[in-house]
Design a protein around this motif. Structure first.
Motif, short mmCIF file in Angstrom:
data_model
loop_
_atom_site.label_atom_id
_atom_site.label_comp_id
_atom_site.label_asym_id
_atom_site.label_seq_id
_atom_site.Cartn_x
_atom_site.Cartn_y
_atom_site.Cartn_z
N SER A 78 6.77 7.93 -2.11
CA SER A 78 5.43 8.50 -2.04
C SER A 78 4.70 8.21 -3.34
O SER A 78 5.26 8.32 -4.42
CB SER A 78 5.53 10.01 -1.82
N ALA A 79 3.42 7.81 -3.23
CA ALA A 79 2.62 7.53 -4.43
C ALA A 79 2.13 8.83 -5.03
O ALA A 79 2.11 9.85 -4.37
CB ALA A 79 1.43 6.65 -4.05
N LEU A 110 5.70 4.12 1.82
CA LEU A 110 6.30 5.30 2.43
C LEU A 110 7.11 4.92 3.66
O LEU A 110 8.25 5.34 3.84
CB LEU A 110 5.21 6.30 2.82
N THR A 150 -9.59 2.33 -0.84
CA THR A 150 -8.60 2.95 -1.73
C THR A 150 -9.10 4.15 -2.52
O THR A 150 -8.38 5.10 -2.75
CB THR A 150 -8.01 1.93 -2.72
N THR A 180 0.85 -1.19 0.00
CA THR A 180 0.00 0.00 0.00
C THR A 180 0.89 1.24 0.00
O THR A 180 2.06 1.17 0.39
CB THR A 180 -0.89 0.05 1.26
N PRO A 181 0.35 2.36 -0.40
CA PRO A 181 1.14 3.60 -0.38
C PRO A 181 1.74 3.89 0.99
O PRO A 181 2.90 4.32 1.08
CB PRO A 181 0.13 4.67 -0.78
N HIS A 187 -4.78 1.40 -6.50
CA HIS A 187 -3.53 0.96 -5.88
C HIS A 187 -3.88 -0.10 -4.84
O HIS A 187 -5.05 -0.30 -4.51
CB HIS A 187 -2.80 2.14 -5.25
N ALA A 189 -4.27 8.76 1.96
CA ALA A 189 -3.73 7.42 2.18
C ALA A 189 -4.57 6.60 3.15
O ALA A 189 -5.30 7.13 3.98
CB ALA A 189 -2.30 7.52 2.69
N PHE A 247 -0.96 13.62 0.83
CA PHE A 247 -0.72 12.18 0.92
C PHE A 247 -1.39 11.60 2.15
O PHE A 247 -2.10 10.60 2.09
CB PHE A 247 0.80 11.91 0.95
N THR A 250 -3.36 8.70 -8.52
CA THR A 250 -3.61 7.29 -8.27
C THR A 250 -4.34 7.11 -6.94
O THR A 250 -5.29 6.35 -6.83
CB THR A 250 -2.27 6.52 -8.20
N MET A 251 -3.88 7.84 -5.95
CA MET A 251 -4.50 7.70 -4.63
C MET A 251 -5.92 8.23 -4.62
O MET A 251 -6.80 7.71 -3.94
CB MET A 251 -3.66 8.43 -3.58
#
Ligand code: SF4
Ligand code: SF4
Lengths: 308, 428
Positions: free
Chosen positions: A164-165, A158, A182, A153-154, A175, A229, A225, A169-170
């Protein structure tokens, strides 16, 4: 003429009911449900269906054993518990673990405390905490979207690799991660619906998210993020707002949300787990009786807060 | 709505005022008999002043008490006293009452003329009580403790109970009486600031009074229940909170209902005591809902018949007053009293009460309680007999508005439980 009915006032009632509130939450979760099936395919669907059905089944069995009437609100609330539980696990979970988890949610977290309205901990999160403790590896094995390969997972990326994604996308959610957590966009559409229909009060999610932002600033984290996340959006709008396990007063809700945000960030940044939403809400659930007691606020015509 | 004055909390039920708000007040048929309870107010029961066989005239005093908090009652028709005995009242209690059989002559008591001298004793003699529903004796309200001064008289034209329109119609049709009553009260209280609070859903009344009366500050209130609650109204109009357990004059205010003002005027102009009042007779399936000027003591049955009965199904429940705070009467054979603002007729589908389920702690009741209480916990404590706890959580501050029961998603009988707690606390 037949006899008149005598009942106490008031003689009119709002049309709102518990099952209507639950139904609204279901409706609000539909976008996320669709997103999860798109990203994680039939695996996700199997987990969701198993969990929802077994939760309802356990509810019915236990109510029968406890010799209680089975009401609409019981069915809808247990189905919702099942759906939320499925949403916060990996699509990799075997069906039999999910049946066991449903049992924990309904029998232990809910009925051992007295059933709907009396449980202290959010049943879905309590069950999730249980399986995370029992099958830590399974619970942290994620499938990448559209594929049968495992991925991280992001938040894990991390924490472990410092990668970092990207935000898009997040935001969309394609993801690795729990089934329903998600897709930020899908969840936010549902959250908006809950706010507009006044199914939930804005205070809990607002203070939760504001605290996460503030803590990110203080701890030097990437704000966007941190917001997108993990299970934050799912947790803030759909789990922390569970009426039974959150405070009834407005000041209580502000503090409750802030506490969730604070603990989430502490766990994410300093804790042993990459994600802290589940535990933070459970910890704050335990504090709710205190919040209800000390944060009633002021009674009309009194100068000071009423502390019992 | 930010431009309207209001209080915090409260609910927005369906009002159904359209059933009667355009219907001018009509004179109800002169009853062939009346039953006049000797207790129609908050306070002490009156002693009867007549006995069976006596002949009485309209306006004649038939019951009085020497207690301070009480109000005399008067014959509303002329005729013969048939009985003085306990009769069923709208609350379900048996109350000593005087039954008068009409001689159809409508003979008025000799010597009824505009009172001279002390206004407060004239108001007391006329048996005037709050016409909004609570029926608290008006002379008590107007007699302030010597060392107290007030700086605001608030006229209550909110009429926040759903269905009721009797105050609304009185404002439109008896405006001159209301103004006269306000002037009288103003002198008695020696107060110069007059506020007139009307809910925003009564646009015509607001316009009417805004144009007509200089010297009175019209306050447009948000349409929200319980806007007409004394404490909520004072908060909305003046921004002041009556202290917990205290009375309005402690924050310099007195509140009078519009109907009460009109009655004060009638008494001051003619000397006639309270013998009638306006009653909204209404209901979704009532053939012809009306606002009727009714002689005190007229039975509910007669009034419902005058409105044509119900068009569908059967009468299953009848409320004396509004649906939020009114009483479901045990029989239609109960009389209209000074505080009967409405008669609401319900058929089967409206009369059904959903079964209460367990609290899901949604907090809706807490969000809307106009007294900032936690009705869910008060209800729990009352259910478990923990009345001490209920008291600590403020049960005595509850104004019994019923808003919590209205919103409860689990349909709990919250206000009923809280009333129980209050009674138990009072017993201690
Ligand atoms: S607790 Fe009392 S004041 Fe509060 S909403 Fe209920 S009835 Fe009204
Ligand atoms: S509204 Fe009803 S269900 Fe909700 S907290 Fe209040 S008592 Fe409980």
């Amino acid at each position: 003429m037949s006899k008149l009915i005598v009942t106490p006032a008031p003689h009119i009632k709002d049309s709102d009911t518990v099952s209507k509130q639950m139904r609204n939450v279901f409706i609000a979760l539909i976008p996320a449900l669709i997103a999860s099936v798109i990203f994680f395919g039939t695996n996700a669907l199997v987990v969701i269906i198993t969990t929802v059905l077994s939760s309802v089944l356990f509810e019915v069995i236990i109510l029968k054993i406890r010799k209680k009437a089975i009401k609409k609100s019981d069915i809808s609330s247990s189905a919702l518990t099942g759906l939320l539980l499925a949403f916060c696990v990996s699509s990799f979970m075997p069906w039999w673990i999910m049946i066991l988890a449903s049992f924990i949610a309904i029998a232990v977290a809910k009925h051992a405390f007295g059933g709907l309205g009396f449980n202290i901990f959010n049943p879905a999160l309590a069950a999730r905490a249980f399986i995370l403790a029992s099958w830590p590896v399974l619970m942290t094995t994620w499938l990448a979207p559209y594929a049968a390969i495992t991925s991280a997972t992001p938040l894990e990326l991390l924490k472990e690799n410092g990668i970092s994604a990207d935000y898009l996308t997040m935001f969309i959610g394609n993801h690795a991660g729990s089934i329903g957590e998600t897709s930020a966009i899908a969840l936010l559409i549902g959250a908006l619906y809950l706010l507009v229909t006044r199914t939930i009060d804005f205070r809990v999610p607002a203070s939760y998210l504001i605290t996460v932002v503030a803590m990110s600033l203080v701890m030097g984290q990437d704000i966007v993020f941190q917001l997108l996340a993990g299970g934050l959006i799912l947790g803030a709008f759909f789990m922390a707002t569970d009426p039974v396990t959150s405070p009834v007063t407005k000041p209580g809700r502000w503090v409750f949300g802030a506490g969730c945000g604070f603990i989430t960030m502490i766990i994410r940044v300093w804790g042993g787990y990459p994600e802290g939403v589940c535990y933070s809400i459970l910890i704050m659930n335990a504090v709710v009786p205190l919040l209800d007691r000390y944060l009633q606020g002021r009674i009309f015509g009194c100068k000071r807060w009423n502390v019992v | 709505m930010f431009w309207l004055k209001s209080f915090k909390g409260g609910i927005h039920p369906k009002y159904h005022k359209e059933l009667t708000n355009f219907k001018p007040i009509e004179e109800a048929e002169y009853p062939s008999k009346v039953v006049i309870p000797l207790l129609q107010h908050t306070g002490a029961l009156c002693e009867p002043l007549v006995k069976p066989g006596d002949y009485v005239k309209v306006g004649q005093k038939i019951g009085d008490s020497n207690k301070y908090i009480s109000a005399p009652v008067h014959a509303s028709i002329s005729g013969t006293v048939k009985a003085v005995e306990p009769r069923l009242c709208f609350t379900g209690a048996m109350v000593n009452s005087v039954e008068i059989e009409s001689d159809s002559k409508k003979e008025i008591l000799d010597g009824i003329s505009p009172p001279k001298g002390d206004v407060i004793s004239a108001i007391k003699e006329a048996g005037i009580v709050g016409m909004g529903g609570a029926a608290f004796p008006t002379h008590v309200k107007l007699s302030l403790p010597k060392d107290k001064k007030i700086d605001a008289l608030i006229i209550n034209g909110a009429e926040c109970e759903p269905y009721l329109t009797c105050d609304h119609r009185t404002m439109l049709e008896d405006a001159y009486l209301i103004v006269y009553g306000i002037e009288t009260a103003k002198k008695v209280l020696s107060v110069s600031n007059i506020f007139f609070g009307i809910e925003s859903n009564k646009k015509d009344a607001i316009k009417f009074f805004r144009e007509r009366i200089p010297g009175i500050k019209l306050v447009k209130l948000e349409t929200k229940y319980p806007q007409g609650g004394e404490r909520q109204l004072i908060k909305a109009v003046l921004g002041r909170e009556v202290p917990s357990g205290g009375l309005p004059y402690e924050v310099g205010a007195v509140v009078l209902n519009v109907g009460t003002c009109a009655q004060i005027a009638k008494t001051m102009k003619t000397g006639m005591p309270v013998v009638d009042r306006v009653v909204t007779v209404t209901g979704k399936y009532l053939k012809e809902p009306k606002n009727l000027r009714v002689r005190i003591g007229t039975s509910f049955t007669e009034l419902i018949n005058q409105c044509g009965g119900v068009t569908k199904g059967e009468i299953k429940k009848v409320i004396a007053g509004g649906p939020m705070m009114g009483f479901a009467v045990p029989s239609l054979d109960v009389p209209v009293v000074k505080g009967t603002s409405g008669i609401l007729v319900m058929t089967e589908e409206e009369a059904k009460v959903p079964d209460p389920e367990s609290c899901v702690r949604c907090g809706k009741c807490v969000d809307i309680c106009p007294q900032y209480l936690m009705p869910n916990f008060l209800g729990d404590y009352a259910e478990n007999g923990k009345f001490d706890k209920a008291q600590k959580y403020g049960a005595l501050d509850c104004i019994e508005c019923g808003a919590c029961s209205y919103v409860c998603a689990s349909k709990r009988h919250l206000v009923q439980l809280i009333k129980l707690a209050k009674t138990e606390i009072a017993k201690k």
